[in-house]
Design a protein around this motif. Structure first.
Motif, PDB file in Angstrom:
ATOM      1  N   GLU A   1       0.961  -1.629  -0.245  1.00 50.70           N
ATOM      2  CA  GLU A   1       0.251   0.230   0.039  1.00 50.70           C
ATOM      3  C   GLU A   1       0.910   1.118   0.127  1.00 50.70           C
ATOM      4  OE1 GLU A   1      -3.995  -1.660   2.101  1.00 50.70           O
ATOM      5  OE2 GLU A   1      -2.999   0.246   2.773  1.00 50.70           O
ATOM      6  N   PRO A   2       0.356   2.060  -0.778  1.00 52.05           N
ATOM      7  CA  PRO A   2       1.736   3.004  -1.111  1.00 52.05           C
ATOM      8  C   PRO A   2       0.818   4.362   0.354  1.00 52.05           C
ATOM      9  CG  PRO A   2      -0.372   3.761  -2.504  1.00 52.05           C
ATOM     10  CD  PRO A   2       0.280   2.050  -1.388  1.00 52.05           C
ATOM     11  N   PHE A   3       0.349   4.068   1.078  1.00 52.79           N
ATOM     12  CA  PHE A   3       0.293   5.552   1.799  1.00 52.79           C
ATOM     13  C   PHE A   3      -0.290   4.340   3.510  1.00 52.79           C
ATOM     14  CE2 PHE A   3      -4.116   3.760   0.022  1.00 52.79           C
ATOM     15  CZ  PHE A   3      -4.220   3.119   1.486  1.00 52.79           C
ATOM     16  N   ASP A   4       1.109   5.034   4.627  1.00 57.49           N
ATOM     17  CA  ASP A   4       0.003   5.107   5.713  1.00 57.49           C
ATOM     18  C   ASP A   4      -1.579   5.103   6.489  1.00 57.49           C
ATOM     19  OD1 ASP A   4       0.266   4.159   8.675  1.00 57.49           O
ATOM     20  OD2 ASP A   4       1.924   5.405   9.154  1.00 57.49           O
ATOM     21  N   ARG A   5      -2.287   4.186   6.936  1.00 56.60           N
ATOM     22  CA  ARG A   5      -3.691   4.013   7.094  1.00 56.60           C
ATOM     23  C   ARG A   5      -3.680   4.512   8.236  1.00 56.60           C
ATOM     24  NH1 ARG A   5      -6.023  -2.077   6.211  1.00 56.60           N
ATOM     25  NH2 ARG A   5      -5.673  -2.336   4.275  1.00 56.60           N
ATOM     26  N   GLN A   6      -3.088   4.750   9.060  1.00 55.85           N
ATOM     27  CA  GLN A   6      -2.688   5.508  10.515  1.00 55.85           C
ATOM     28  C   GLN A   6      -3.944   5.229  11.173  1.00 55.85           C
ATOM     29  OE1 GLN A   6      -2.331   9.887  10.060  1.00 55.85           O
ATOM     30  NE2 GLN A   6      -1.792   9.979  12.306  1.00 55.85           N
ATOM     31  N   TRP A   7      -5.107   6.350  10.952  1.00 53.76           N
ATOM     32  CA  TRP A   7      -6.968   6.020  11.449  1.00 53.76           C
ATOM     33  C   TRP A   7      -8.228   4.940  10.676  1.00 53.76           C
ATOM     34  CZ3 TRP A   7      -5.058   7.710  16.419  1.00 53.76           C
ATOM     35  CH2 TRP A   7      -4.331   8.630  16.093  1.00 53.76           C
ATOM     36  N   TYR A   8      -7.776   5.053   9.580  1.00 52.48           N
ATOM     37  CA  TYR A   8      -8.185   4.084   8.764  1.00 52.48           C
ATOM     38  C   TYR A   8      -7.915   3.024   9.101  1.00 52.48           C
ATOM     39  CZ  TYR A   8      -9.603   1.100   5.325  1.00 52.48           C
ATOM     40  OH  TYR A   8      -9.852   0.033   3.990  1.00 52.48           O
ATOM     41  N   ALA A   9      -9.369   1.804   9.209  1.00 51.00           N
ATOM     42  CA  ALA A   9      -9.632   0.764   9.787  1.00 51.00           C
ATOM     43  C   ALA A   9      -8.821   0.252  11.007  1.00 51.00           C
ATOM     44  CB  ALA A   9      -8.807   0.465   8.411  1.00 51.00           C
ATOM     45  N   GLY A  10      -9.366   1.292  11.509  1.00 48.73           N
ATOM     46  CA  GLY A  10      -9.111   1.330  12.954  1.00 48.73           C
ATOM     47  C   GLY A  10      -9.750   1.098  14.096  1.00 48.73           C
ATOM     48  N   SER A  11     -10.332   2.088  15.311  1.00 44.47           N
ATOM     49  CA  SER A  11     -11.396   1.738  15.597  1.00 44.47           C
ATOM     50  C   SER A  11     -12.089   3.760  16.793  1.00 44.47           C
ATOM     51  CB  SER A  11     -11.404   0.758  16.646  1.00 44.47           C
ATOM     52  OG  SER A  11     -10.673   0.857  17.617  1.00 44.47           O
ATOM     53  N   ALA A  12     -13.136   3.632  16.911  1.00 37.84           N
ATOM     54  CA  ALA A  12     -13.700   5.214  17.136  1.00 37.84           C
ATOM     55  C   ALA A  12     -14.807   4.473  18.048  1.00 37.84           C
ATOM     56  CB  ALA A  12     -14.134   6.034  16.023  1.00 37.84           C
ATOM     57  N   GLY A  13     -14.943   4.738  18.908  1.00 42.28           N
ATOM     58  CA  GLY A  13     -16.642   4.797  20.131  1.00 42.28           C
ATOM     59  C   GLY A  13     -15.513   5.664  21.276  1.00 42.28           C
ATOM     60  N   TYR A  14     -16.118   4.801  22.632  1.00 42.80           N
ATOM     61  CA  TYR A  14     -15.535   4.764  24.004  1.00 42.80           C
ATOM     62  C   TYR A  14     -15.179   3.862  24.561  1.00 42.80           C
ATOM     63  CZ  TYR A  14     -19.852   2.960  24.754  1.00 42.80           C
ATOM     64  OH  TYR A  14     -21.095   1.570  25.207  1.00 42.80           O
ATOM     65  N   LEU A  15     -14.896   4.582  26.170  1.00 39.39           N
ATOM     66  CA  LEU A  15     -14.417   3.641  27.091  1.00 39.39           C
ATOM     67  C   LEU A  15     -14.492   4.053  28.432  1.00 39.39           C
ATOM     68  CD1 LEU A  15     -12.479   1.261  27.707  1.00 39.39           C
ATOM     69  CD2 LEU A  15     -10.405   3.355  27.761  1.00 39.39           C
ATOM     70  N   SER A  16     -15.322   3.339  29.269  1.00 33.16           N
ATOM     71  CA  SER A  16     -15.794   3.402  31.013  1.00 33.16           C
ATOM     72  C   SER A  16     -14.978   2.045  31.611  1.00 33.16           C
ATOM     73  CB  SER A  16     -16.942   4.032  31.188  1.00 33.16           C
ATOM     74  OG  SER A  16     -17.763   2.873  30.571  1.00 33.16           O
ATOM     75  N   HIS A  17     -14.791   2.260  32.958  1.00 32.58           N
ATOM     76  CA  HIS A  17     -14.596   1.343  33.148  1.00 32.58           C
ATOM     77  C   HIS A  17     -16.232  -0.124  33.425  1.00 32.58           C
ATOM     78  CE1 HIS A  17     -13.409  -1.415  36.961  1.00 32.58           C
ATOM     79  NE2 HIS A  17     -14.340  -1.490  37.601  1.00 32.58           N
ATOM     80  N   ALA A  18     -16.887   0.580  33.377  1.00 32.32           N
ATOM     81  CA  ALA A  18     -17.927  -0.553  32.880  1.00 32.32           C
ATOM     82  C   ALA A  18     -18.666  -1.347  31.748  1.00 32.32           C
ATOM     83  CB  ALA A  18     -19.839  -0.139  33.374  1.00 32.32           C
TER      84      ALA A  18
END
Length: 466
Positions: free
Chosen positions: A390-407
Motif C-alpha cells: 500500500e502506498p500510504f500509511d493507514r493511520q486511523w483508517y481501519a482502526g476503531s472509534a468510540g468510548y471507554l469506561s470502567h463498566a
C-alpha cells in the motif's frame, strides 16, 4: 445549556472544591428547550479537540469538547479509569485507535474482574509497547443523549489545583457562545487523485492472488486513499451532519483536532461492545451493491447470501474472531448470517457473542483489532503484505472509534472515513481480496464504499455494479 452549567458549577465552587490535584465530575439531567443539533453546537464551540459519536441504532448520541487529559494508548486510559473507578465510576473517555501494528503477545491480566486493568493514573503514555496509537480524551464537557433522555457531563481535572480548574472552566462557560446553524456546503471539487491508481491496483491484486497460490496468505484487505481537492475549506462538522442524514444504520464518529482538521466517518461495523464481561462483536465481510441497472436490491441480497466467494470471505473472518476469543471466552456463540443494507452497498454479517473471563479492554483491542475484515488472514502475513504494497500509511483508517469506561466500552471499526485538512479531503476505502477475486470488481467495490462520503461533497449519484 450554558446557564444551567454555570449555575451548577458556581454552586460547587461556593460549596468548596479542593485546592489540591484530582478529578471531579458534575453530571446534570437536561431537557433541551428547543431542537439544537449536537453538531451545530460543536461547530459553534471553540474548545478543541472535539469528539462526536452516534450509535448505529440512533438511540445514543454524544458531543464532547476539550481534552483535559489525552491518552495515546488504550491501556493508559484504562489504568486511569481503574484508578478513579471508586470515586468516579461514570468517567468516560472518547476517541480513536489507529490501525497500528497490533500485539498478539501483549501482557494480559489474569486476575479477577475488578482487578483487570488496574494501574496508576495515566496521561499520554508511550510506554505500552506493541499497542496501536490512540487519541482518547477525557473531555471538558459532553452532551449525551440516550433515546430521549439528555445529560450534560462536566469534568474537572488538575495535577495542581482542582479549584483553579473549576474557576478556569467557569470563565470559559461565561464566554461561550450559543449554538448557530451549520453553514451550507459551497466549495467545488477541483482535483481527484487515487492512491494507488487503477493500474497499480490491478498489479497489487495480481500479486496477492499469486501469494495465495504459494501459501501463507489466504486473504488480504487492500485499501485505496483518494485525495479530493476543493476550492474552499471543508467544514468537517457539516460533512459529518450530511453523512448522518443519509448514511443510516451506521456509527457516525468525528475527532476534530481543530476547525480545519478532523478524522470522521460513518461505519456499519462494530468492533466490539463490552458490558462488564459480556462481549458483542461481529463479522462484517462480503459486499454487493445496493442498486444496479440489472437487478433489484432483493435480488442482489439473495445473490450475496448464495455467492461462494463472499460467503467464504465472511466465514474466514468468523473463524479468525472465534480463534482469537477462545482463550478468553467462557462461552462463545455465532449467529446465522444476515444481509445488512446500506445506502450504496449491502454486506453479510454474523453476530458473535462471548462471556469473557475478565474485564480488560486492552486485551479486547489486542484480540480483535485489526480483524480479518480490514487486514486479512493470517493477520501478521496480511499486515506485512499491506505494509509492502500500500502506498500510504493507514493511520486511523481501519482502526476503531468510540468510548471507554470502567463498566462499558464500545468501538466501531473506523471505515467509510476521511481525513479533512483545510481544502483537502483524504477519502479511505478497501476491499477484501481472496482466491477468485477480480481486480476490476474489487475496484468498483471500493468506489461503492467511498461513495458514502464522496457523493455528499460532489453531488454525484453513487454508481453500482454487481
Amino acid at each position: 445549556m450554558l446557564s444551567l452549567l454555570k449555575t451548577s458549577l458556581q454552586q460547587h465552587i461556593d460549596a468548596g472544591i479542593p485546592a489540591g490535584p484530582g478529578v471531579r465530575q458534575i453530571s446534570l439531567p437536561w431537557t433541551p428547550g428547543s431542537h439544537v443539533p449536537m453538531l451545530d453546537w460543536l461547530n459553534t464551540c471553540t474548545l478543541y479537540p472535539q469528539f462526536y459519536w452516534q450509535h448505529r441504532d440512533g438511540a445514543q448520541e454524544a458531543a464532547s469538547c476539550g481534552g483535559l487529559l489525552t491518552f495515546d494508548r488504550l491501556s493508559a486510559a484504562q489504568r486511569f479509569l481503574s484508578t478513579n473507578r471508586t470515586a468516579w465510576p461514570a468517567l468516560r473517555l472518547w476517541g480513536i485507535n489507529a490501525f497500528g501494528n497490533g500485539n498478539d503477545n501483549s501482557e494480559q491480566n489474569d486476575g479477577d474482574d475488578d482487578s483487570a486493568g488496574d494501574g496508576q493514573n495515566g496521561h499520554a503514555n508511550g510506554n505500552d509497547a506493541g499497542e496501536p496509537e490512540s487519541c482518547l480524551l477525557l473531555p471538558r464537557l459532553t452532551w449525551q443523549r440516550d433515546a430521549q433522555s439528555h445529560r450534560l457531563v462536566l469534568n474537572l481535572a488538575s495535577d495542581v489545583s482542582l479549584g483553579d480548574d473549576a474557576r478556569l472552566c467557569l470563565a470559559w462557560l461565561q464566554q461561550a457562545a450559543p449554538a448557530t446553524p451549520l453553514p451550507p456546503w459551497t466549495a467545488q471539487l477541483r482535483e481527484e487523485v487515487h492512491q494507488p491508481e487503477r493500474s497499480r491496483w490491478r498489479d497489487t491484486v495480481a500479486q496477492a492472488l499469486a501469494q495465495f497460490g504459494r501459501g501463507g496468505l489466504t486473504k488480504v484487505v487492500l485499501a485505496r486513499r483518494t485525495r479530493l481537492g476543493f476550492s474552499g475549506n471543508i467544514n468537517p462538522h457539516a460533512l459529518m451532519a450530511a453523512s448522518r442524514r443519509v448514511n443510516h444504520d451506521c456509527y457516525h464518529y468525528m475527532l476534530a483536532w481543530s476547525a480545519q482538521r478532523a478524522f470522521l466517518g460513518s461505519s456499519p461495523e462494530r468492533l466490539y461492545l463490552r458490558r462488564q464481561r459480556q462481549l458483542d462483536t461481529e463479522a462484517l465481510a462480503g459486499t454487493v451493491a445496493s442498486r444496479s441497472a440489472s437487478a433489484t436490491v432483493g435480488q442482489l441480497a439473495q445473490w450475496l447470501m448464495n455467492d461462494d466467494k463472499n460467503q467464504r470471505e465472511n466465514l474466514l473472518v468468523v473463524d479468525d474472531i472465534c480463534q482469537r476469543l477462545q482463550d478468553s471466552a467462557i462461552t462463545l456463540d455465532v449467529m446465522p448470517p444476515e444481509v445488512v443494507r446500506l445506502r450504496t452497498v449491502q454486506h453479510l454479517r454474523r453476530a458473535i457473542t462471548a462471556r469473557l473471563d475478565c474485564r480488560d479492554d486492552s486485551r479486547c483491542l489486542a484480540m480483535l483489532q485489526p480483524t480479518a475484515a480490514v487486514a486479512g488472514l493470517p493477520r501478521d502475513a496480511a499486515r506485512a503484505f499491506i505494509a509492502r504494497h500500500e502506498p500510504f500509511d493507514r493511520q486511523w483508517y481501519a482502526g476503531s472509534a468510540g468510548y471507554l469506561s470502567h463498566a462499558q466500552a464500545e468501538f466501531c471499526v473506523s471505515l467509510r472515513c476521511a481525513l479533512a485538512e483545510r481544502q483537502t479531503l483524504w477519502l479511505y476505502a478497501g476491499a477484501g481480496i481472496v482466491e477468485g477475486s477480480d481486480a476490476e470488481r474489487e475496484w468498483q467495490e471500493v468506489n461503492n464504499k467511498a461513495a458514502g462520503l464522496r457523493t455528499l461533497l460532489t453531488g454525484d449519484k453513487p454508481t453500482a455494479a454487481n
